[in-house]
Design an enzyme around this catalytic site. Structure first.
Site, PDB file in Angstrom:
ATOM      1  N   LEU A   1       3.832  -3.635  -1.488  1.00 25.86           N
ATOM      2  CA  LEU A   1       2.392  -3.433  -1.619  1.00 25.86           C
ATOM      3  C   LEU A   1       1.610  -4.014  -0.448  1.00 25.86           C
ATOM      4  CD1 LEU A   1       1.942  -4.248  -5.412  1.00 25.86           C
ATOM      5  CD2 LEU A   1       2.538  -2.078  -4.328  1.00 25.86           C
TER       6      LEU A   1
ATOM      7  N   GLY B   1       6.189  -0.001  -4.569  1.00 23.73           N
ATOM      8  CA  GLY B   1       6.360  -1.381  -4.145  1.00 23.73           C
ATOM      9  C   GLY B   1       6.039  -1.571  -2.678  1.00 23.73           C
TER      10      GLY B   1
ATOM     11  N   ARG C   1       5.832   1.435   5.507  1.00 25.91           N
ATOM     12  CA  ARG C   1       6.766   1.650   6.616  1.00 25.91           C
ATOM     13  C   ARG C   1       6.304   0.980   7.917  1.00 25.91           C
ATOM     14  NH1 ARG C   1       7.659   6.495   3.623  1.00 25.91           N
ATOM     15  NH2 ARG C   1       9.897   6.802   3.237  1.00 25.91           N
TER      16      ARG C   1
ATOM     17  N   HIS D   1      -2.829  -0.358  -1.501  1.00 22.78           N
ATOM     18  CA  HIS D   1      -2.519  -0.330  -2.925  1.00 22.78           C
ATOM     19  C   HIS D   1      -3.522  -1.168  -3.718  1.00 22.78           C
ATOM     20  CE1 HIS D   1       1.617   0.274  -1.116  1.00 22.78           C
ATOM     21  NE2 HIS D   1       1.535   1.315  -1.918  1.00 22.78           N
TER      22      HIS D   1
END
Length: 281
Positions: free
Chosen positions: A24, A22, A178, A28
């Site tokens: 995203l 997740g 992150r 991704h």
């Protein structure tokens, strides 16, 4: 999910799969785009895997923008989203884990004990459930991808692992969920990872093959950033992830750096091309 996979395989369709945790971003979505060019149907998963987080890591703080993630995957035209609960993946009494020996003990594995056991376990379970012909991963997590490749080979899984290029911001910062943790000044400082790798790339382009010279080039840049605290900056063989003295075969320059409290990783692939070496960021 298993029923959909069985139906697709029975119809001799080529299943592509993009597993995610997740939060995203464009990296991704680049995996989804690649999968859609090569497969139909394409499935994605979102599962924030507790087994790969250590007791003092950021599981509780990890971003969970589920609604936004679903919108992005819908816009990317995935054919289905596998969204299991933790209790479905790890039911009560769960006791079976996957450990890839050797590869799991260095670099990220040394810094984050148990991390790759959690990764290998959940990826095996996802692959077994979705039954893809092709599974797509980003090269930013190079050691993780290598471990998954080894697991797939060792366990004779009927899937091909497809490794896709790193997607970067215009200033070179590798996309990562992150990155959202970074404040404005930390975000500027975070480009030091790319600049460190770029310094090593220039050394490779100049004909340097000695790993210590490449490491020194990276550390000189990294140490110049006061907000950066280096976990590791190494040159490793691309198959074994053991350190190399001279770069004569496919290798990685690998970084793990704390910017403030946020730990970021990045890498550069170094490959022979005739008599030369080519470094790819």
């Amino acid at each position: 999910m298993k029923e959909k996979a069985r139906e697709a395989r029975h119809e001799q369709r080529i299943i592509g799969f993009v597993p995610t945790m997740g939060a995203l971003h464009a990296g991704h979505l680049a995996l989804v785009e690649r999968a859609r060019k090569e497969c139909a149907p394409v499935y994605a998963s979102i599962f924030l895997n507790p087994a790969q987080f250590g007791p003092h890591e950021d599981l509780s703080k990890y971003p969970r923008p589920l609604e936004a993630d679903v919108e992005k995957l819908t816009a990317a035209k995935v054919d289905g989203l596998f969204l299991p609960e933790a209790t479905e993946i790890y039911p009560r009494g769960y006791a079976t884990y996957v450990h890839v020996e050797g590869l799991s003990e260095r670099l990220e594995g040394k810094s984050r004990p148990g991390h790759f056991r959690g990764v290998a376990t959940v990826v095996l379970k996802l692959l077994e459930t979705v039954q893809p012909h092709f599974a797509y991963f980003g090269r930013k997590d190079a050691q993780q991808v290598r471990i998954i490749e080894q697991m797939v080979r060792d366990l004779n899984l009927d899937v091909e692992v497809v490794v896709c290029p790193i997607v970067r911001e215009p200033d070179g910062l590798a996309l990562s969920s992150r990155n959202t943790y970074l404040g404005a000044e930390e975000r500027k400082a975070a480009t030091v990872l790319y600049r460190g790798l770029e310094a090593a790339r220039q050394e490779v382009a100049a004909g340097r093959r000695d790993s210590l010279e490449l490491q020194r080039a990276m550390r000189k840049v990294l140490d110049s950033e006061p907000r950066a605290s280096v976990n590791y900056a190494e040159i490793a063989d691309a198959e074994s992830f053991e350190p190399v003295v001279r770069v004569t075969r496919r290798s990685y320059a690998l970084l793990a750096v704390h910017i403030g409290r946020t730990r970021l990783i990045d890498n550069m692939l170094i490959e022979p091309a005739g008599d030369e070496l080519v470094a790819t960021l």
